[in-house]
Design an enzyme around this catalytic site. Structure first.
Site, mmCIF file in Angstrom:
data_model
loop_
_atom_site.group_PDB
_atom_site.id
_atom_site.type_symbol
_atom_site.label_atom_id
_atom_site.label_comp_id
_atom_site.label_asym_id
_atom_site.label_seq_id
_atom_site.Cartn_x
_atom_site.Cartn_y
_atom_site.Cartn_z
ATOM 1 N N HIS A 134 0.811 -1.214 0.000
ATOM 2 C CA HIS A 134 0.000 0.000 0.000
ATOM 3 C C HIS A 134 0.850 1.272 0.000
ATOM 4 O O HIS A 134 0.353 2.354 -0.290
ATOM 5 C CB HIS A 134 -0.986 0.003 1.185
ATOM 6 C CG HIS A 134 -0.376 0.279 2.524
ATOM 7 N ND1 HIS A 134 0.042 -0.721 3.383
ATOM 8 C CD2 HIS A 134 -0.133 1.437 3.168
ATOM 9 C CE1 HIS A 134 0.512 -0.169 4.491
ATOM 10 N NE2 HIS A 134 0.421 1.132 4.383
ATOM 11 N N ASP A 164 0.263 -7.792 1.898
ATOM 12 C CA ASP A 164 0.575 -6.368 1.771
ATOM 13 C C ASP A 164 2.080 -6.150 1.645
ATOM 14 O O ASP A 164 2.630 -5.181 2.164
ATOM 15 C CB ASP A 164 0.015 -5.575 2.953
ATOM 16 C CG ASP A 164 0.100 -4.063 2.723
ATOM 17 O OD1 ASP A 164 -0.053 -3.637 1.563
ATOM 18 O OD2 ASP A 164 0.345 -3.321 3.692
ATOM 19 N N SER A 237 5.096 1.964 7.853
ATOM 20 C CA SER A 237 4.757 0.813 7.010
ATOM 21 C C SER A 237 5.959 0.354 6.201
ATOM 22 O O SER A 237 6.610 1.162 5.534
ATOM 23 C CB SER A 237 3.623 1.167 6.062
ATOM 24 O OG SER A 237 2.406 1.240 6.741
#
Length: 394
Positions: A134, A164, A237
């Site tokens: 993402h 992810d 992230s």
């Protein structure tokens, strides 16, 4: 009488002086008493030789600093800047004041550049970097800032939506590759450090523990996640979750924010899963998983049966038309108890085992149908792309 009293007082002074001198000597040289007793052939003092029952057991204490672990891992963590062009609907105003008063404006499309911040981990001297899908999704240009200040343009090798994860490649020499903790499985309660680029603040370290392992964030996903309470914010992230030896435990991926009234709940992809995704993406550009072609849930148990709320195995809830299970004759309400040579513990266990099998391979599935045992041979297909159900932050 007076002479006797004086003699007694004289002796008492010397006794007191001797006791005081012995006390001082015992403080300075605690073992001198035992040595003197040994020299004259007397036994050791029982009080000195016997361990005190009041002595507290020693405890292993944690390090006063985690700087050594950070110094090992931090050079392998990079900042990622993903740029993409975004088209937006807007209103274009007329330059003529009269037309502007009459019509106000007209619809128009505008393009603007948007930048996503994230983190990544260098996992290979060949320039492979792991990050989150993402972070770089739909990006036109991906820039990587290394710990030593070097900047490199990254190429997307491939991505996997279910974990992810995304794999990038940079062409930079002498890369600091992180060590992995594959030989030291993560345990609940282990101290971990999250290293990343939160809110664009560059290299930042936060500490917590592993709150749980084996978490599944979607009922349809076969992937497990690590839950941690180490502080993870926007920009973390794709960063590293490391142990106190500076070894990679997981890739930070998801935080449950205050919108859900949650604090201290974040998730990371275990290093073992990340390594498998990395290897498959490098080999083929995508991740391949096996698929039975059924949906399933926990086996229901009657409230008055005296059995646990969820019995062993998995119950089929739906069979996809034309899928592997439909061709093998599986039906809704079948209870699956075994796949290949492995017993099925629960639906999560079946999802993991199903995904680990190669598409095209054959496997025997056995269980109960209307209370009677049955067996079926299923030829697995490739798992179709799944849309993640969890909202991602970080």
């Amino acid at each position: 009488m007076k002479h006797a009293a004086g003699t007694i007082a004289f002796i008492a002074r010397f006794v007191i002086l001797g006791l005081a001198l012995a006390f001082v000597v015992s403080l300075i040289w605690p073992g001198v008493g035992d040595r003197l007793r040994s020299a004259v052939g007397l036994p050791h003092s029982p009080a000195a030789s016997a361990p005190s029952s009041q002595t507290a057991p020693s405890r292993a204490s944690g390090p006063a600093s985690y700087a050594d672990a950070v110094s090992k891992a931090a050079p392998s963590v990079v900042n990622i800047y993903a740029n993409k062009m975004v088209t937006e609907q807007g209103v274009q105003m007329y330059s003529d004041p009269v037309l502007q008063r009459l019509f106000g404006g007209r619809p128009a499309l505008y393009k603007r550049r948007e930048q996503s911040l994230g983190s990544g981990v260098i996992v290979s001297q060949q320039g492979y970097v792991l990050t989150n899908n993402h972070v770089i999704a739909k990006a036109d240009d991906i820039q990587v800032l290394l710990y030593d200040g070097r900047v490199a343009r990254a190429q997307l090798v491939g991505a996997d939506v279910e974990t992810d994860l995304a794999v990038l490649k940079i062409d930079v020499p002498n890369l600091p590759v992180i060590r992995t903790a594959e030989d030291h499985p993560a345990r609940t309660g282990d101290v971990v450090l999250a290293i990343g680029n939160p809110l664009g603040l560059n290299q930042t370290v936060t500490m917590g523990i592993i709150s749980a392992i084996g978490r599944q964030l979607s009922s349809s996903s076969p992937e497990d996640f690590i839950q941690t309470d180490a502080a993870i914010n926007l920009g973390n992230s794709g960063g590293a979750l490391v142990n106190t030896d500076g070894e990679l435990v997981g890739i930070n991926t998801l935080l449950i924010g205050k919108a859900a009234n949650a604090e201290g709940i974040s998730f990371a992809i275990p290093v073992g899963s990340a390594k498998r995704v990395l290897d498959q993406i490098i080999d083929s550009g995508h991740v391949v998983r096996g698929w039975l072609g059924v949906d399933y849930t926990f086996v229901p148990v009657a409230a008055d049966s005296g059995l646990p709320a969820a019995a062993r195995g998995a119950q089929v809830t739906d069979v996809y038309p034309g899928g592997p299970a439909a061709q093998a004759g599986l039906q809704p309400h079948d209870i699956l108890l075994r796949i290949g040579t492995n017993d099925i513990v629960d639906p999560a266990d079946l999802r993991r085992r199903e995904a680990a099998l190669q598409p095209g391979s054959k496997v025997e599935v056995s269980g109960l149908r209307n209370g009677a045992p049955f067996h079926a041979e299923v030829t697995l297909a490739q798992r179709p792309p799944m849309t993640p159900t969890a909202s991602l932050d970080g």
